[in-house]
Design an enzyme around this catalytic site. Sequence first.
Site, short mmCIF file in Angstrom:
data_model
loop_
_atom_site.label_atom_id
_atom_site.label_comp_id
_atom_site.label_asym_id
_atom_site.label_seq_id
_atom_site.Cartn_x
_atom_site.Cartn_y
_atom_site.Cartn_z
N LYS A 1 23.40 51.68 47.88
CA LYS A 1 24.64 51.05 48.34
C LYS A 1 25.40 52.01 49.28
O LYS A 1 25.09 53.21 49.33
CB LYS A 1 25.50 50.69 47.12
CG LYS A 1 25.91 51.88 46.27
CD LYS A 1 26.42 51.43 44.90
CE LYS A 1 26.84 52.62 44.05
NZ LYS A 1 27.12 52.25 42.65
N TYR B 1 48.38 74.24 61.31
CA TYR B 1 49.56 73.43 60.98
C TYR B 1 50.31 73.97 59.77
O TYR B 1 49.71 74.31 58.76
CB TYR B 1 49.14 71.99 60.64
CG TYR B 1 48.83 71.12 61.84
CD1 TYR B 1 49.81 70.80 62.78
CD2 TYR B 1 47.55 70.59 62.01
CE1 TYR B 1 49.52 69.99 63.86
CE2 TYR B 1 47.26 69.76 63.09
CZ TYR B 1 48.25 69.47 64.01
OH TYR B 1 47.96 68.66 65.07
C1 LIG Z 1 26.42 53.10 41.74
C2 LIG Z 1 25.70 52.62 40.54
C3 LIG Z 1 24.57 53.28 40.07
C4 LIG Z 1 24.15 54.63 40.59
O1 LIG Z 1 25.02 55.60 40.08
P1 LIG Z 1 24.86 57.16 40.38
O2 LIG Z 1 25.86 57.79 39.53
O3 LIG Z 1 25.13 57.32 41.84
O4 LIG Z 1 23.46 57.52 40.05
C5 LIG Z 1 23.85 52.71 39.03
N1 LIG Z 1 24.26 51.53 38.47
C6 LIG Z 1 25.36 50.89 38.89
C7 LIG Z 1 25.77 49.64 38.21
C8 LIG Z 1 26.13 51.41 39.92
O5 LIG Z 1 27.26 50.78 40.30
#
Ligand SMILES: *Cc1c(COP(=O)(O)O)cnc(C)c1O
Length: 370
Positions: free
Chosen positions: A38, A260
């Site tokens: 994702k 800054y």
């Molecule tokens: C994002 C997600 C993962 C992966 O999680 P990580 O901590 O990045 O390994 C797995 N299952 C679900 C439902 C997620 O939303």
Amino acid sequence: MTAGCAGGRLTIDLRALQDNWRALAALAPHSECAAVVKADAYGIGLPQAVSALTRAGARTFFVAHLHEATAARAAAPDAVIYVLNGLPPGTASDYAAARARPVLGSAEEIAEWADFAAETGADASAAIHLDTGMTRLGLSPAEARAMFASGGPGFRPSLLMSHLACADEPDRAETERQRALFAELRALAPDVPASLANSAGTLLGRTESGDLAFDLRRPGVSLYGSNPIHGGSVRLKPVVRIEARVIQLRQVPAGTAVGYGGVETTRRPTTLAILSVGYADGIFRAAGGADDARGASAYVGEIPCPYVGRISMDLIAIDVTDVPEGALKRGDWVEMLGDHVGVDDLARASGTIGYEVLTALGRRHERRYA
Ligand SMILES: *Cc1c(COP(=O)(O)O)cnc(C)c1O
């Protein structure tokens, strides 16, 4: 873009990505190792990541949205692709067209999918999400028991899954509670494959009383070189490298305020290098230096060079006084993220987590895939 025209360069090591996937897969050979891609594969590029992981042997991918599934489908025509954020109303035919499987997280979504499958005779493969303690998406245990007691969801799910809330803190008792509850709930449909572990669950492997791997694991962040439990038996390889170009070098006396707000003052005669990246390139402003707080460090070869003063949108000053005369000049590149500064190191220095560093890598770098 002409090489060298960008202020920063981002190198993505797809072989390291493949090695990380193989190392995680090998932790539990009895359980399939999927890949979570994702958010543009946590910032590294979804099409490139999916192709590389497919070549390494991954067959199942998880994304958050249907448009991400479409991109993953183009890169992996034969893969199984699940969409974690479920089924927006009226989109079932879009899922079927993309050959994407929704992760159904409520009774409404399950009913809509079952109706679609019954009306069209389409392949009804989909996951059902069970909430074992995250309190985000998924059927409650009571809803799940009631559904399976009254004839089931109306189609044969291809996966039962749940998500761990606290596995990145190995001492937390919640993980064992979630594992036990999930083991009980998946027994409602014992023939359906089950999935619980994210990266932290995959790296932990088990809790006191049982295995977290089940039939399929869903690591994300660990594939990209960030270790959410800061330990374990797997040495994850860095996948992303950011280098920044030196725009100018300047000598300033002790007592000079830099950047800054003038929040950091040099403590000695100092050689500063001004770098052509800033917070718009994914180097969080919180990683800057101040008189009462050391900033993160860049690296020139093996030499750590602390950030000095606030990080600007497009510029960072670093202290290169310890770099031998002549070893660094205008136009050279220094390491912001890579072998010496891990994603988790930069995250700690910025008061955040590796996930946010990765997904904020920025769009301005010259990008190269190695
Ligand atoms: C994002 C997600 C993962 C992966 O999680 P990580 O901590 O990045 O390994 C797995 N299952 C679900 C439902 C997620 O939303």
